[in-house]
Design a protein around this motif. Structure first.
Motif, PDB file in Angstrom:
ATOM      1  N   MET A   1     -33.549  12.741 -30.185  1.00 13.62           N
ATOM      2  CA  MET A   1     -33.683  11.366 -30.661  1.00 13.62           C
ATOM      3  C   MET A   1     -33.318  10.418 -29.506  1.00 13.62           C
ATOM      4  O   MET A   1     -32.262  10.548 -28.898  1.00 13.62           O
ATOM      5  CB  MET A   1     -32.730  11.174 -31.846  1.00 13.62           C
ATOM      6  CG  MET A   1     -32.703   9.792 -32.387  1.00 13.62           C
ATOM      7  SD  MET A   1     -31.619   9.465 -33.818  1.00 13.62           S
ATOM      8  CE  MET A   1     -31.132  11.018 -34.453  1.00 13.62           C
ATOM      9  N   ASN A   2     -34.203   9.459 -29.230  1.00 15.79           N
ATOM     10  CA  ASN A   2     -33.902   8.519 -28.150  1.00 15.79           C
ATOM     11  C   ASN A   2     -33.002   7.396 -28.661  1.00 15.79           C
ATOM     12  O   ASN A   2     -32.743   7.278 -29.859  1.00 15.79           O
ATOM     13  CB  ASN A   2     -35.198   7.992 -27.514  1.00 15.79           C
ATOM     14  CG  ASN A   2     -36.019   7.134 -28.460  1.00 15.79           C
ATOM     15  OD1 ASN A   2     -35.479   6.455 -29.336  1.00 15.79           O
ATOM     16  ND2 ASN A   2     -37.325   7.155 -28.289  1.00 15.79           N
ATOM     17  N   LYS A   3     -32.551   6.560 -27.753  1.00 20.01           N
ATOM     18  CA  LYS A   3     -31.594   5.504 -28.125  1.00 20.01           C
ATOM     19  C   LYS A   3     -32.199   4.472 -29.067  1.00 20.01           C
ATOM     20  O   LYS A   3     -31.515   3.928 -29.915  1.00 20.01           O
ATOM     21  CB  LYS A   3     -31.030   4.828 -26.865  1.00 20.01           C
ATOM     22  CG  LYS A   3     -30.054   5.716 -26.132  1.00 20.01           C
ATOM     23  CD  LYS A   3     -29.334   4.977 -25.044  1.00 20.01           C
ATOM     24  CE  LYS A   3     -28.328   5.923 -24.418  1.00 20.01           C
ATOM     25  NZ  LYS A   3     -27.474   5.277 -23.458  1.00 20.01           N
ATOM     26  N   GLU A   5     -34.505   5.026 -31.419  1.00 19.35           N
ATOM     27  CA  GLU A   5     -34.471   5.624 -32.758  1.00 19.35           C
ATOM     28  C   GLU A   5     -33.043   5.656 -33.302  1.00 19.35           C
ATOM     29  O   GLU A   5     -32.806   5.348 -34.470  1.00 19.35           O
ATOM     30  CB  GLU A   5     -35.018   7.055 -32.724  1.00 19.35           C
ATOM     31  CG  GLU A   5     -36.500   7.151 -32.446  1.00 19.35           C
ATOM     32  CD  GLU A   5     -36.936   8.584 -32.159  1.00 19.35           C
ATOM     33  OE1 GLU A   5     -38.031   8.949 -32.616  1.00 19.35           O
ATOM     34  OE2 GLU A   5     -36.198   9.336 -31.484  1.00 19.35           O
ATOM     35  N   GLN A   6     -32.116   6.018 -32.449  1.00 14.32           N
ATOM     36  CA  GLN A   6     -30.707   6.082 -32.825  1.00 14.32           C
ATOM     37  C   GLN A   6     -30.210   4.710 -33.300  1.00 14.32           C
ATOM     38  O   GLN A   6     -29.515   4.605 -34.312  1.00 14.32           O
ATOM     39  CB  GLN A   6     -29.890   6.565 -31.617  1.00 14.32           C
ATOM     40  CG  GLN A   6     -28.562   7.147 -31.935  1.00 14.32           C
ATOM     41  CD  GLN A   6     -27.900   7.711 -30.670  1.00 14.32           C
ATOM     42  OE1 GLN A   6     -28.525   7.899 -29.635  1.00 14.32           O
ATOM     43  NE2 GLN A   6     -26.615   7.968 -30.778  1.00 14.32           N
ATOM     44  N   SER A  10     -29.116   3.706 -37.018  1.00 17.14           N
ATOM     45  CA  SER A  10     -27.751   3.173 -37.181  1.00 17.14           C
ATOM     46  C   SER A  10     -27.761   1.841 -37.922  1.00 17.14           C
ATOM     47  O   SER A  10     -26.903   1.591 -38.772  1.00 17.14           O
ATOM     48  CB  SER A  10     -27.075   3.007 -35.823  1.00 17.14           C
ATOM     49  OG  SER A  10     -26.868   4.266 -35.222  1.00 17.14           O
TER      50      SER A  10
END
Length: 155
Positions: A1-3, A5-6, A10
């Motif tokens: 998962m890339n940032k 998507e993260q 979140s």
């Protein structure tokens, strides 16, 4: 998962946690009122001369949905419509005394939730706040442009 998507996951998780935590107290104190009704009451109180178009834009709903919602709020005695002397064509809305009570309860609950979460915000530096606010503003403007491009606010 890339940032990216993260970050989006979140945001969604954070929003869902806040809603889950706040929901029981909101339902207890605002029993008999739908979230859309309470948010419409809030938008009417916070906007100058709110009409169907302004409310649709601020609540990200269609004008048709706002028309139904305001009719329901009028029937419940929470808002009333009016016309300005300089514009007899346009219909505006304002809160009744009963509507103001609901607005104040909602505002008080938000203050309680802010107080509950204050401990987190006290740890955030000015630079972190500025960075987050800058990102949110940039992302929000992008989404506004997408909404406009897709013509959602013209319904």
């Amino acid at each position: 998962m890339n940032k990216e998507e993260q970050l989006l996951i979140s945001f969604r998780d954070l929003f869902n946690k806040i809603a889950w935590l706040n929901k029981p107290k909101m339902e207890e104190h605002l029993r008999g009122y739908k979230a859309s009704e309470v948010h419409c009451i809030e938008a009417i109180e916070k906007n100058k001369d709110p009409n169907v178009t302004k409310l649709a834009e601020s609540l990200y709903m269609t004008r048709g949905a706002i028309s139904k919602l305001t009719k329901r709020l009028i029937k419940k005695g929470l808002i009333e419509d009016y016309q300005r002397p300089d514009n007899q064509k346009e219909i505006y809305f304002r809160l009744t005394e009963q509507g103001k009570v609901i607005y104040k309860i909602h505002e008080q609950l938000h203050k309680e939730f802010e107080e509950r979460d204050k401990v987190v915000f006290e740890q955030v530096t000015e630079e972190q706040f500025d960075s987050m606010l800058n990102f949110l503003e940039t992302y929000s403007k992008h989404l506004d442009a997408e909404i406009k491009k897709q013509g959602f606010m013209n319904n």
